[in-house]
Write a protein that holds these residues in place. Structure first.
Motif, PDB file in Angstrom:
ATOM      1  N   LYS A   1       0.838  -1.204   0.000  1.00  0.00           N
ATOM      2  CA  LYS A   1       0.000   0.000   0.000  1.00  0.00           C
ATOM      3  C   LYS A   1       0.874   1.256   0.000  1.00  0.00           C
ATOM      4  N   ILE A   2       1.945   1.215   0.799  1.00  0.00           N
ATOM      5  CA  ILE A   2       2.852   2.364   0.834  1.00  0.00           C
ATOM      6  C   ILE A   2       3.550   2.519  -0.504  1.00  0.00           C
ATOM      7  N   LEU A   3       3.924   1.396  -1.112  1.00  0.00           N
ATOM      8  CA  LEU A   3       4.571   1.449  -2.422  1.00  0.00           C
ATOM      9  C   LEU A   3       3.626   2.053  -3.457  1.00  0.00           C
ATOM     10  N   TYR A   4       2.367   1.679  -3.418  1.00  0.00           N
ATOM     11  CA  TYR A   4       1.391   2.249  -4.350  1.00  0.00           C
ATOM     12  C   TYR A   4       1.315   3.763  -4.172  1.00  0.00           C
ATOM     13  N   ALA A   5       1.287   4.229  -2.916  1.00  0.00           N
ATOM     14  CA  ALA A   5       1.226   5.663  -2.663  1.00  0.00           C
ATOM     15  C   ALA A   5       2.467   6.361  -3.196  1.00  0.00           C
ATOM     16  N   GLU A   6       3.627   5.733  -3.042  1.00  0.00           N
ATOM     17  CA  GLU A   6       4.863   6.329  -3.555  1.00  0.00           C
ATOM     18  C   GLU A   6       4.820   6.432  -5.079  1.00  0.00           C
ATOM     19  N   ILE A   7       4.251   5.442  -5.717  1.00  0.00           N
ATOM     20  CA  ILE A   7       4.150   5.476  -7.180  1.00  0.00           C
ATOM     21  C   ILE A   7       3.293   6.647  -7.628  1.00  0.00           C
ATOM     22  N   THR A   8       2.196   6.911  -6.913  1.00  0.00           N
ATOM     23  CA  THR A   8       1.347   8.055  -7.274  1.00  0.00           C
ATOM     24  C   THR A   8       2.088   9.369  -7.067  1.00  0.00           C
ATOM     25  N   ALA A   9       2.949   9.431  -6.026  1.00  0.00           N
ATOM     26  CA  ALA A   9       3.705  10.652  -5.784  1.00  0.00           C
ATOM     27  C   ALA A   9       4.740  10.884  -6.869  1.00  0.00           C
ATOM     28  N   LEU A  10       5.275   9.799  -7.427  1.00  0.00           N
ATOM     29  CA  LEU A  10       6.292   9.905  -8.482  1.00  0.00           C
ATOM     30  C   LEU A  10       5.673  10.084  -9.861  1.00  0.00           C
ATOM     31  N   ALA A  11       4.397   9.723 -10.001  1.00  0.00           N
ATOM     32  CA  ALA A  11       3.776   9.759 -11.327  1.00  0.00           C
ATOM     33  C   ALA A  11       3.729  11.174 -11.877  1.00  0.00           C
ATOM     34  N   GLY A  12       3.344  12.141 -11.028  1.00  0.00           N
ATOM     35  CA  GLY A  12       3.327  13.535 -11.466  1.00  0.00           C
ATOM     36  C   GLY A  12       2.414  13.768 -12.645  1.00  0.00           C
ATOM     37  N   VAL A  13       2.793  14.771 -13.454  1.00  0.00           N
ATOM     38  CA  VAL A  13       1.965  15.171 -14.594  1.00  0.00           C
ATOM     39  C   VAL A  13       1.859  14.091 -15.655  1.00  0.00           C
ATOM     40  N   PRO A  14       2.946  13.354 -16.007  1.00  0.00           N
ATOM     41  CA  PRO A  14       2.818  12.339 -17.062  1.00  0.00           C
ATOM     42  C   PRO A  14       1.848  11.231 -16.724  1.00  0.00           C
ATOM     43  N   GLY A  15       1.622  10.995 -15.421  1.00  0.00           N
ATOM     44  CA  GLY A  15       0.696   9.940 -15.042  1.00  0.00           C
ATOM     45  C   GLY A  15       1.367   8.605 -14.829  1.00  0.00           C
ATOM     46  N   TYR A  16       2.678   8.566 -14.908  1.00  0.00           N
ATOM     47  CA  TYR A  16       3.412   7.323 -14.657  1.00  0.00           C
ATOM     48  C   TYR A  16       4.748   7.665 -14.016  1.00  0.00           C
ATOM     49  N   CYS A  17       5.356   6.677 -13.370  1.00  0.00           N
ATOM     50  CA  CYS A  17       6.696   6.880 -12.822  1.00  0.00           C
ATOM     51  C   CYS A  17       7.644   5.882 -13.471  1.00  0.00           C
ATOM     52  N   TYR A  18       8.922   6.212 -13.520  1.00  0.00           N
ATOM     53  CA  TYR A  18       9.914   5.339 -14.141  1.00  0.00           C
ATOM     54  C   TYR A  18      11.017   4.986 -13.154  1.00  0.00           C
ATOM     55  N   ALA A  19      10.667   4.934 -11.870  1.00  0.00           N
ATOM     56  CA  ALA A  19      11.653   4.580 -10.850  1.00  0.00           C
ATOM     57  C   ALA A  19      12.079   3.123 -11.020  1.00  0.00           C
ATOM     58  N   THR A  20      13.334   2.852 -10.734  1.00  0.00           N
ATOM     59  CA  THR A  20      13.868   1.493 -10.838  1.00  0.00           C
ATOM     60  C   THR A  20      13.664   0.756  -9.524  1.00  0.00           C
ATOM     61  N   ASN A  21      13.913  -0.567  -9.597  1.00  0.00           N
ATOM     62  CA  ASN A  21      13.803  -1.365  -8.376  1.00  0.00           C
ATOM     63  C   ASN A  21      14.798  -0.898  -7.326  1.00  0.00           C
ATOM     64  N   SER A  22      15.983  -0.495  -7.749  1.00  0.00           N
ATOM     65  CA  SER A  22      17.001  -0.075  -6.796  1.00  0.00           C
ATOM     66  C   SER A  22      16.551   1.165  -6.026  1.00  0.00           C
ATOM     67  N   TYR A  23      15.763   2.034  -6.677  1.00  0.00           N
ATOM     68  CA  TYR A  23      15.251   3.225  -5.991  1.00  0.00           C
ATOM     69  C   TYR A  23      14.346   2.815  -4.829  1.00  0.00           C
ATOM     70  N   PHE A  24      13.437   1.882  -5.099  1.00  0.00           N
ATOM     71  CA  PHE A  24      12.526   1.432  -4.051  1.00  0.00           C
ATOM     72  C   PHE A  24      13.260   0.630  -2.979  1.00  0.00           C
ATOM     73  N   GLU A  25      14.294  -0.106  -3.398  1.00  0.00           N
ATOM     74  CA  GLU A  25      15.065  -0.882  -2.426  1.00  0.00           C
ATOM     75  C   GLU A  25      15.743   0.037  -1.413  1.00  0.00           C
ATOM     76  N   GLN A  26      16.348   1.116  -1.915  1.00  0.00           N
ATOM     77  CA  GLN A  26      17.014   2.062  -1.019  1.00  0.00           C
ATOM     78  C   GLN A  26      15.997   2.832  -0.181  1.00  0.00           C
ATOM     79  N   LEU A  27      14.867   3.163  -0.773  1.00  0.00           N
ATOM     80  CA  LEU A  27      13.862   3.959  -0.084  1.00  0.00           C
ATOM     81  C   LEU A  27      13.287   3.202   1.108  1.00  0.00           C
ATOM     82  N   TYR A  28      13.017   1.904   0.923  1.00  0.00           N
ATOM     83  CA  TYR A  28      12.361   1.124   1.966  1.00  0.00           C
ATOM     84  C   TYR A  28      13.289   0.113   2.632  1.00  0.00           C
ATOM     85  N   ASP A  29      14.581   0.193   2.290  1.00  0.00           N
ATOM     86  CA  ASP A  29      15.565  -0.731   2.878  1.00  0.00           C
ATOM     87  C   ASP A  29      15.092  -2.170   2.692  1.00  0.00           C
ATOM     88  N   ALA A  30      14.728  -2.499   1.464  1.00  0.00           N
ATOM     89  CA  ALA A  30      14.166  -3.812   1.156  1.00  0.00           C
ATOM     90  C   ALA A  30      15.049  -4.535   0.147  1.00  0.00           C
TER      91      ALA A  30
END
Length: 265
Positions: free
Chosen positions: A25-54
């Motif tokens: 659920k938190i990951l979904y919320a982060e995706i919406t925050a990154l989507a911005g005006v284009p409506g999508y995000c292009y973050a890599t797995n490594s970005y989420f790994e560092q963000l959530y220490d996962a």
């Protein structure tokens, strides 16, 4: 990587879907925050790994589960500058594809202790502010169609109470000024209670001129520095009002038998 938006979106159908883990659920919320005006995000797995220490496998599993439940759409777009292997675009789907309401999603939960039923209500309508305003306008119109208008000030209470009797009104307004100068100024509720007390005292006194008696009660309290209102001992009824000297007597009407007397009213 662009900076995420200050706000994230977590719709009700995602929040209350017990098939999702909290991290998803938190990951979904982060995706919406990154989507911005284009409506999508292009973050890599490594970005989420560092963000959530996962771990990589954990992030991959979260994204896969969100995609399986059709809360996100993942696609790879080729031909993007700087992305020779293609750019992964993650698009959040804010509306559940199966049109399942949050209430239906929550229906299977048995251990939501202390949670009101309204927590699973459907999201508000887009025109909810307009609907609320229309309801308020209708309520105000209905109130003005015959409902009693509540007094706004202490003076309003005493003016309505005096009913045009100048002596009583002057005494009541003086009482309000007297109380305003003390430790306990009158409130609207206090003024209404004072009026009720005055009516009771006048009834108990059996005074013929109730307005004059109530004014005497008020003046007694002002003169003696009392905040309350009490009966006047040894009260003397004022003489009945007489016509000023020089006023001609009222004409005497002679009514014939059978004459319609209502024309004299």
């Amino acid at each position: 990587m662009e900076q995420p938006g200050f706000f994230a979106i977590l719709p009700a159908n995602v929040r209350y879907d017990n098939r999702l883990k909290a991290q998803e659920k938190i990951l979904y919320a982060e995706i919406t925050a990154l989507a911005g005006v284009p409506g999508y995000c292009y973050a890599t797995n490594s970005y989420f790994e560092q963000l959530y220490d996962a771990k990589t496998r954990a992030v991959q599993g979260w994204l896969k589960h969100l995609q399986e439940l059709e809360y996100i759409q993942i696609q790879v777009v080729y031909g993007v500058d700087g992305c020779p292997g293609g750019q992964r675009r993650i698009t959040p789907l804010t509306t559940h594809p199966a049109d399942v309401s949050p209430a239906e999603i929550c229906g299977g939960r048995k251990n939501m202790r202390g949670t009101p039923a309204k927590i699973c209500a459907s999201p508000p309508q887009k025109n909810a502010p307009r609907i609320i305003q229309d309801i308020n306008n209708t309520r105000d119109n209905n109130a003005g169609a015959g409902a009693r208008v509540e007094p706004k000030t202490v003076d309003d209470v005493f003016t309505a109470f005096a009913s045009g009797n100048r002596g009583l009104l002057d005494a009541a307004l003086d009482f309000a000024k007297f109380r305003a100068g003390g430790k306990h100024p009158l409130t609207v509720l206090g003024a209404e209670r004072a009026c009720a007390t005055l009516r009771r005292l006048a009834t108990e006194s059996r005074a013929q001129n109730a307005a004059a008696y109530m004014a005497a009660c008020i003046n007694q309290s002002i003169e003696r520095g009392w905040e309350g209102l009490f009966a006047v001992k040894d009260y003397t009824e004022p003489p009945p009002e007489t016509a000023p000297a020089g006023t001609p007597p009222a004409p005497v009407r002679n009514i014939a038998p059978g004459e319609d007397i209502t024309k004299y009213f």
